[in-house]
Design an enzyme around this catalytic site. Structure first.
Site, mmCIF file in Angstrom:
data_model
loop_
_atom_site.group_PDB
_atom_site.id
_atom_site.type_symbol
_atom_site.label_atom_id
_atom_site.label_comp_id
_atom_site.label_asym_id
_atom_site.label_seq_id
_atom_site.Cartn_x
_atom_site.Cartn_y
_atom_site.Cartn_z
ATOM 1 N N LYS A 13 0.764 -1.288 -0.012
ATOM 2 C CA LYS A 13 -0.089 -0.035 0.011
ATOM 3 C C LYS A 13 0.773 1.173 0.031
ATOM 4 O O LYS A 13 0.556 2.198 -0.800
ATOM 5 C CB LYS A 13 -0.872 -0.063 1.406
ATOM 6 C CG LYS A 13 -2.078 -1.065 1.184
ATOM 7 C CD LYS A 13 -2.825 -0.764 2.550
ATOM 8 C CE LYS A 13 -2.447 -0.641 3.735
ATOM 9 N NZ LYS A 13 -1.895 -2.317 4.151
ATOM 10 N N ARG A 88 -9.397 0.611 8.667
ATOM 11 C CA ARG A 88 -9.007 -0.515 9.027
ATOM 12 C C ARG A 88 -10.143 -1.403 9.774
ATOM 13 O O ARG A 88 -9.810 -2.613 10.241
ATOM 14 C CB ARG A 88 -7.908 -0.579 9.824
ATOM 15 C CG ARG A 88 -6.565 -0.919 9.061
ATOM 16 C CD ARG A 88 -5.317 -0.934 10.260
ATOM 17 N NE ARG A 88 -3.899 -1.554 10.092
ATOM 18 C CZ ARG A 88 -3.179 -1.001 9.316
ATOM 19 N NH1 ARG A 88 -3.019 0.171 8.878
ATOM 20 N NH2 ARG A 88 -2.056 -1.775 9.226
ATOM 21 N N ARG A 122 11.732 -6.793 5.661
ATOM 22 C CA ARG A 122 11.572 -5.606 5.570
ATOM 23 C C ARG A 122 12.465 -4.813 6.398
ATOM 24 O O ARG A 122 12.560 -5.125 7.744
ATOM 25 C CB ARG A 122 9.946 -5.139 5.763
ATOM 26 C CG ARG A 122 9.971 -3.336 5.592
ATOM 27 C CD ARG A 122 8.579 -3.106 5.277
ATOM 28 N NE ARG A 122 7.726 -3.041 6.552
ATOM 29 C CZ ARG A 122 6.246 -2.957 6.361
ATOM 30 N NH1 ARG A 122 5.692 -2.516 5.258
ATOM 31 N NH2 ARG A 122 5.687 -3.011 7.396
ATOM 32 N N ARG A 152 11.303 -2.849 11.873
ATOM 33 C CA ARG A 152 10.383 -2.204 12.805
ATOM 34 C C ARG A 152 9.773 -3.308 13.602
ATOM 35 O O ARG A 152 9.817 -4.343 13.507
ATOM 36 C CB ARG A 152 9.170 -1.872 11.878
ATOM 37 C CG ARG A 152 9.113 -0.633 11.327
ATOM 38 C CD ARG A 152 8.080 -0.460 10.345
ATOM 39 N NE ARG A 152 6.589 -0.829 10.479
ATOM 40 C CZ ARG A 152 5.519 -0.804 9.832
ATOM 41 N NH1 ARG A 152 5.773 -0.112 8.684
ATOM 42 N NH2 ARG A 152 4.367 -1.255 10.165
ATOM 43 N N ARG A 163 -0.484 -9.309 13.391
ATOM 44 C CA ARG A 163 -1.095 -8.383 12.361
ATOM 45 C C ARG A 163 -1.938 -8.962 11.438
ATOM 46 O O ARG A 163 -2.993 -8.652 10.731
ATOM 47 C CB ARG A 163 -0.003 -7.556 11.440
ATOM 48 C CG ARG A 163 0.540 -6.406 12.611
ATOM 49 C CD ARG A 163 1.997 -5.939 12.208
ATOM 50 N NE ARG A 163 1.873 -5.391 10.997
ATOM 51 C CZ ARG A 163 3.262 -5.143 10.175
ATOM 52 N NH1 ARG A 163 4.004 -5.987 10.656
ATOM 53 N NH2 ARG A 163 3.133 -4.620 9.196
HETATM 54 P P1 ADP Z 1 1.093 -2.088 7.850
HETATM 55 O O1 ADP Z 1 0.327 -1.803 6.703
HETATM 56 O O2 ADP Z 1 2.324 -2.437 7.341
HETATM 57 O O3 ADP Z 1 0.808 -3.101 8.755
HETATM 58 P P2 ADP Z 1 0.954 0.424 8.862
HETATM 59 O O4 ADP Z 1 2.220 1.494 8.983
HETATM 60 O O5 ADP Z 1 -0.036 0.899 7.990
HETATM 61 O O6 ADP Z 1 1.599 -0.948 8.877
HETATM 62 O O7 ADP Z 1 0.366 0.272 10.424
HETATM 63 C C1 ADP Z 1 1.221 0.052 11.631
HETATM 64 C C2 ADP Z 1 0.231 -0.124 12.768
HETATM 65 O O8 ADP Z 1 -0.129 1.245 13.142
HETATM 66 C C3 ADP Z 1 -0.933 -1.086 12.750
HETATM 67 O O9 ADP Z 1 -0.362 -2.315 12.921
HETATM 68 C C4 ADP Z 1 -1.682 -0.724 13.898
HETATM 69 O O10 ADP Z 1 -1.369 -0.793 15.184
HETATM 70 C C5 ADP Z 1 -1.466 0.969 13.701
HETATM 71 N N1 ADP Z 1 -2.732 1.303 12.849
HETATM 72 C C6 ADP Z 1 -2.414 1.993 11.750
HETATM 73 N N2 ADP Z 1 -3.368 2.598 11.053
HETATM 74 C C7 ADP Z 1 -4.495 2.087 11.867
HETATM 75 C C8 ADP Z 1 -5.941 2.276 12.069
HETATM 76 N N3 ADP Z 1 -6.530 2.794 10.930
HETATM 77 N N4 ADP Z 1 -6.595 1.602 13.048
HETATM 78 C C9 ADP Z 1 -5.930 1.138 13.850
HETATM 79 N N5 ADP Z 1 -4.706 0.894 13.888
HETATM 80 C C10 ADP Z 1 -3.789 1.556 13.008
#
Ligand code: ADP
Ligand code: ZN
Length: 207
Positions: A13, A88, A122, A152, A163
């Site tokens: 994404k 999400r 990653r 990370r 996740r």
């Molecule tokens: P990835 O898509 O690689 O999992 P992100 O950078 O999008 O990583 O998100 C990292 C973390 O941030 C998620 O695992 C969650 O804990 C938190 N997070 C991000 N966006 C949201 C969201 N829309 N709602 C709840 N938690 C979120």
């Protein structure tokens, strides 16, 4: 143009969002990046979400929606934006519908076994935020700025598993929620392979 990107963690994404952002001249809004910035700056928000994020869980809808709302109200979002990592959950999607009208919803499709490989490899640059993968980048320093790359916390094996479970259970129902207006693309090829059909689609919407 207001765009949502859907897809499992590690489906690409962020990479796709950057390409769209450049070509269509709209900001990329990654809720994950916003949270990580708050954690780095050690703000009250950052302190609140640090543990949850490291473990691979989701931040509460309340906190996330409030942060997102503030972000899309800013001046640079007047002409649109790309949401990368939001919504999400179904409640987040419902909250978003009340905030604004979305023009395009893109789903990146990718098998879980490919995702696990990508996430485990990653690495990120702590200084310039560039993203690498050990599969294609053997060195452990950043090509752009020379900093030592880091993994990370949530890309460590236990958190990856968590996740993907959270995605399956809580986020994948959004595919149904948006089913009548979803543009689906395979995330299996190169970033260019993924972007090409998306660009054509978005251009067709621009008319
Ligand atoms: P990835 O898509 O690689 O999992 P992100 O950078 O999008 O990583 O998100 C990292 C973390 O941030 C998620 O695992 C969650 O804990 C938190 N997070 C991000 N966006 C949201 C969201 N829309 N709602 C709840 N938690 C979120
Ligand atoms: Zn760097």
């Amino acid at each position: 143009m207001k765009i949502i990107l859907l897809g499992a963690p590690g489906s690409g994404k962020g990479t796709l969002a950057k390409q769209i952002s450049n070509d269509f001249n709209i900001p990329q809004i990654s809720t994950g990046d916003l949270f990580r910035a708050a954690i780095r700056a050690n703000t009250p928000l950052g302190q609140k979400v640090k543990e949850i994020i490291a473990g691979g869980g989701l931040v509460s809808d309340d906190i996330t929606v409030t942060m997102l709302k503030e972000r899309i109200e800013q001046e640079d979002c007047q002409n649109g934006f790309i949401l990368d990592g939001f919504p999400r959950t179904i409640p987040q999607a419902e909250a978003l519908e009340k905030l604004t009208q979305i023009d395009a919803i893109i789903l990146i499709d990718l098998d879980f076994d490919v995702i696990v490989k990508r996430l485990s490899g990653r690495r990120t640059c702590p200084d310039c935020r560039e993203i690498y993968n050990t599969n294609s980048h053997a060195s452990d320093t950043c090509d752009k700025c020379g900093a030592k790359l880091i993994q990370r916390d949530d890309d460590k094996p236990e958190s990856i598993k968590n996740r993907l479970e959270v995605y399956e259970k809580t986020t994948s129902p959004l595919i149904n929620f948006y089913s009548d207006r979803l543009f689906k693309v395979s995330g299996e090829g190169t970033p260019e392979d993924t972007y090409r059909p998306v660009k054509t689609y978005l251009k067709s919407l621009e008319g």
